[in-house]
Scaffold this motif. Structure first.
Motif, PDB file in Angstrom:
ATOM      1  N   GLY A 135       0.829  -1.200   0.000  1.00  0.00           N
ATOM      2  CA  GLY A 135       0.000   0.000   0.000  1.00  0.00           C
ATOM      3  C   GLY A 135       0.862   1.248   0.000  1.00  0.00           C
ATOM      4  N   LEU A 136       0.278   2.371  -0.433  1.00  0.00           N
ATOM      5  CA  LEU A 136       0.975   3.653  -0.503  1.00  0.00           C
ATOM      6  C   LEU A 136       0.010   4.781  -0.164  1.00  0.00           C
ATOM      7  CD1 LEU A 136       3.393   5.500  -1.476  1.00  0.00           C
ATOM      8  CD2 LEU A 136       2.328   5.401  -3.754  1.00  0.00           C
ATOM      9  N   VAL A 144      -3.956   0.936  -2.963  1.00  0.00           N
ATOM     10  CA  VAL A 144      -4.348  -0.212  -2.147  1.00  0.00           C
ATOM     11  C   VAL A 144      -4.085  -1.431  -3.013  1.00  0.00           C
ATOM     12  CG1 VAL A 144      -6.220  -1.364  -0.917  1.00  0.00           C
ATOM     13  CG2 VAL A 144      -6.089   1.145  -0.914  1.00  0.00           C
ATOM     14  N   ASP A 145      -2.920  -2.049  -2.814  1.00  0.00           N
ATOM     15  CA  ASP A 145      -2.422  -3.077  -3.732  1.00  0.00           C
ATOM     16  C   ASP A 145      -2.338  -2.420  -5.112  1.00  0.00           C
ATOM     17  OD1 ASP A 145      -1.473  -5.470  -4.697  1.00  0.00           O
ATOM     18  OD2 ASP A 145      -3.380  -6.531  -4.607  1.00  0.00           O
ATOM     19  N   ASP A 146      -3.126  -2.849  -6.090  1.00  0.00           N
ATOM     20  CA  ASP A 146      -3.025  -2.230  -7.418  1.00  0.00           C
ATOM     21  C   ASP A 146      -4.208  -1.316  -7.735  1.00  0.00           C
ATOM     22  OD1 ASP A 146      -4.883  -4.244  -7.613  1.00  0.00           O
ATOM     23  OD2 ASP A 146      -3.886  -5.323  -9.241  1.00  0.00           O
ATOM     24  N   GLU A 167      -9.007  -0.877   4.256  1.00  0.00           N
ATOM     25  CA  GLU A 167      -9.186  -1.441   2.915  1.00  0.00           C
ATOM     26  C   GLU A 167      -7.955  -2.263   2.529  1.00  0.00           C
ATOM     27  OE1 GLU A 167     -10.105   0.153  -1.603  1.00  0.00           O
ATOM     28  OE2 GLU A 167     -10.710   1.421   0.077  1.00  0.00           O
ATOM     29  N   MET A 168      -6.769  -1.771   2.918  1.00  0.00           N
ATOM     30  CA  MET A 168      -5.538  -2.509   2.641  1.00  0.00           C
ATOM     31  C   MET A 168      -5.523  -3.855   3.366  1.00  0.00           C
ATOM     32  SD  MET A 168      -2.622   0.487   2.720  1.00  0.00           S
ATOM     33  CE  MET A 168      -2.880   2.018   1.819  1.00  0.00           C
ATOM     34  N   VAL A 169      -5.920  -3.842   4.628  1.00  0.00           N
ATOM     35  CA  VAL A 169      -5.967  -5.080   5.414  1.00  0.00           C
ATOM     36  C   VAL A 169      -6.899  -6.085   4.745  1.00  0.00           C
ATOM     37  CG1 VAL A 169      -6.694  -6.090   7.616  1.00  0.00           C
ATOM     38  CG2 VAL A 169      -5.334  -3.992   7.606  1.00  0.00           C
ATOM     39  N   GLU A 170      -8.064  -5.614   4.319  1.00  0.00           N
ATOM     40  CA  GLU A 170      -9.037  -6.501   3.654  1.00  0.00           C
ATOM     41  C   GLU A 170      -8.497  -7.043   2.335  1.00  0.00           C
ATOM     42  OE1 GLU A 170     -12.500  -4.056   3.344  1.00  0.00           O
ATOM     43  OE2 GLU A 170     -13.042  -4.288   5.470  1.00  0.00           O
ATOM     44  N   TYR A 175       2.596  -4.510   3.534  1.00  0.00           N
ATOM     45  CA  TYR A 175       3.394  -3.315   3.839  1.00  0.00           C
ATOM     46  C   TYR A 175       2.662  -2.083   3.309  1.00  0.00           C
ATOM     47  CZ  TYR A 175       7.192  -6.753   4.281  1.00  0.00           C
ATOM     48  OH  TYR A 175       7.972  -7.834   4.621  1.00  0.00           O
ATOM     49  N   CYS A 176       2.727  -0.987   4.061  1.00  0.00           N
ATOM     50  CA  CYS A 176       2.216   0.293   3.573  1.00  0.00           C
ATOM     51  C   CYS A 176       3.258   1.367   3.841  1.00  0.00           C
ATOM     52  CB  CYS A 176       0.902   0.661   4.251  1.00  0.00           C
ATOM     53  SG  CYS A 176       0.308   2.308   3.770  1.00  0.00           S
TER      54      CYS A 176
END
Length: 487
Positions: A135-136, A144-146, A167-170, A175-176
């Motif tokens: 994540g970024l 969030v991923d891609d 949302e990233m966790v889901e 890594y973020c």
């Protein structure tokens, strides 16, 4: 719906009126967005005070009011919670509401004046290329991923941060990498977040329109490292005089990177030209596509962070060699007539100086370096003459122009920039308020092998004038002008 008492964890409460056992829907800090059964957090902002909108929020259905000062009129059926700092309360509420997502991935914060966007974005690219869901949260975009979202500010509000992290966790993100601005730290937007690490880039003259002085700006940055847990790492630039200061009170494990001094991660520049850098990092030679000394520091920070996070050295070096520059950060194109145009976000004196010195260290001296630069409105005015002096001293020709004037008169801003130009350099400068015309003029001035630097806006695709955002893309515009000249 969620029970109020379940999201009050870790929040120091001074007084409660009403029940904390009520079921609530959303958390809002903008009264215009409040709906039935929402929690309204009254924030004291730089422009407006949320306490002035408590009654409006109540009329729109707020069930809970969180504030620093209780209103004179207490309405039956509404729960009022008084706290010392609603910024901090909002951040902790947000983390609790989204079930503390920062604890379920490795969150790394990058702070400093320059380099935050490049380091965070390239760490995202690096770990994604290594096969990790990543994540970024950056000035340019949120990934969030891609899945991409457009960013509205360097460090979003705490509700938005936690929403993205959840949302990233889901999505299974491991890594973020997140830019952490001084505004974000000062306004407690990062409170309640669990960081696995922090990176300090450098500290130079910036944001003194917001912070009272350089000391306050520095001390706010230090707060981020002071709050890191002992399970985290703190990686700082050993060549910056404030690098050691950032580590003084941190509980995190300390690491340093440097080009000039002894450090855990040490690099040497072997070659530096318009195609990239040949670096020697901890006795490993690596060719990277990025340009300039400032990017050598960025790549060193990336190497150090990835190494600390456990990436195998040879894999790390191989992937670093494939990384491309970030949009608006020393982004360049070469026309058929061999005119090089560079677009860079440099909007502080130090950043502008770094970019110009980098170009001058690479060019032969037989070509002109034409710089197009301005300063933003409603921001620190003290840097304007400094920017003018740097541009005029380090360029062959300079076109002063409008940046994002916001609510200020662009001509007045340009006059303040011009005031810093030394008398012996004034003849090489010209002022053209219209930014598009200024870029066109720079292109018309340029001959074969000349270099045009367009500084200040970088990745931004708009110009902000009197509250309006007008479509404007430096890189697109200079490309169009130079392509037309090729015909």
């Amino acid at each position: 719906m969620i029970v109020l008492k379940d999201i009050l964890y870790r929040i120091p409460i001074e007084k409660t009126i009403g029940s904390t056992g009520v079921a609530v829907r959303n958390i809002e800090f903008d009264s215009r967005n409040v709906g039935l059964n929402d929690v309204f957090v009254a924030i004291k902002g730089t422009v407006a005070d949320g306490h002035d909108y408590i009654l409006k929020a109540s009329e729109q259905g707020a069930l809970v009011i969180i504030c620093e000062t209780l209103p004179k009129t207490i309405i039956n059926g509404i729960t009022y919670i008084q706290v010392a700092d609603t910024h901090k309360a909002l951040a902790l509420l947000a983390a609790n509401y989204y079930e503390n997502p920062s604890e379920k991935l490795k969150l790394v914060g990058i702070t400093g004046t320059n380099g935050k966007t490049t380091i965070s974005t390239l760490l995202y690219d690096l770990f994604a290329a290594a096969g990790h869901k990543t994540g970024l949260i950056s000035t340019v975009k949120v990934m969030v991923d891609d899945t991409r979202y457009e960013a509205k500010r360097t460090t979003p509000d705490s509700l938005t941060i936690n929403q993205y992290l959840q949302e990233m966790v889901e999505a299974g993100v491991e890594y973020c990498f997140m830019e952490v601005s001084s505004h974000g730290i000062h306004q407690k937007r990062t409170e309640g977040l669990h960081f696995a690490g922090g990176i300090f880039t450098n500290l130079t003259h910036e944001h003194l329109d917001y912070h009272k002085n350089f000391k306050e700006y520095r001390d706010v940055k230090k707060q981020f490292f002071d709050q890191l847990p002992k399970t985290a790492f703190a990686l700082t630039n050993g060549d910056d005089k404030n690098g050691g200061f950032m580590l003084q009170n941190t509980r995190a494990k300390k690491y340093t990177y440097a080009l000039k001094t002894h450090a855990d991660y040490k690099a040497q520049i072997l070659e530096n030209n318009f195609t990239g850098l040949l670096l020697k990092i901890n006795n490993n030679e690596i060719w990277v596509k990025l340009i300039g000394t400032f990017n050598a520091y960025n790549m060193l920070a990336i190497f150090g962070a990835a190494d600390i996070l456990g990436m195998e050295t040879m894999k790390l070096l191989q992937l670093m060699s494939t990384l491309n520059s970030v949009d608006g950060r020393f982004q360049y194109m070469v026309s058929e007539k061999k005119i090089t145009a560079i677009v860079d976000y440099a909007h502080s004196p130090d950043a502008l100086k770094n970019v110009l010195q980098t170009i001058n260290s690479i060019r032969t001296g037989n070509e002109d370096l034409i710089t197009v630069v301005g300063c933003g409105g409603d921001r620190d005015a003290t840097k304007r003459p400094i920017m003018g002096k740097i541009a005029a001293t380090l360029s062959t020709k300079v076109v002063f122009t409008s940046d994002n004037p916001r609510t200020e008169n662009p001509d007045k801003i340009i006059e303040e920039v011009e005031a810093g130009v030394p008398a012996e350099h004034f003849k090489k400068t010209v002022s053209i308020t219209n930014r598009k015309q200024a870029i066109k003029s720079a292109c018309q001035m340029a001959n074969e092998n000349d270099i045009i630097l367009i500084a200040g806006k970088g990745h931004e695709t708009y110009q902000e004038i009197n509250g309006e955002r007008i479509d404007f893309d430096d890189f697109k515009i200079v490309t169009e002008f130079l392509t037309a000249l090729d015909k």
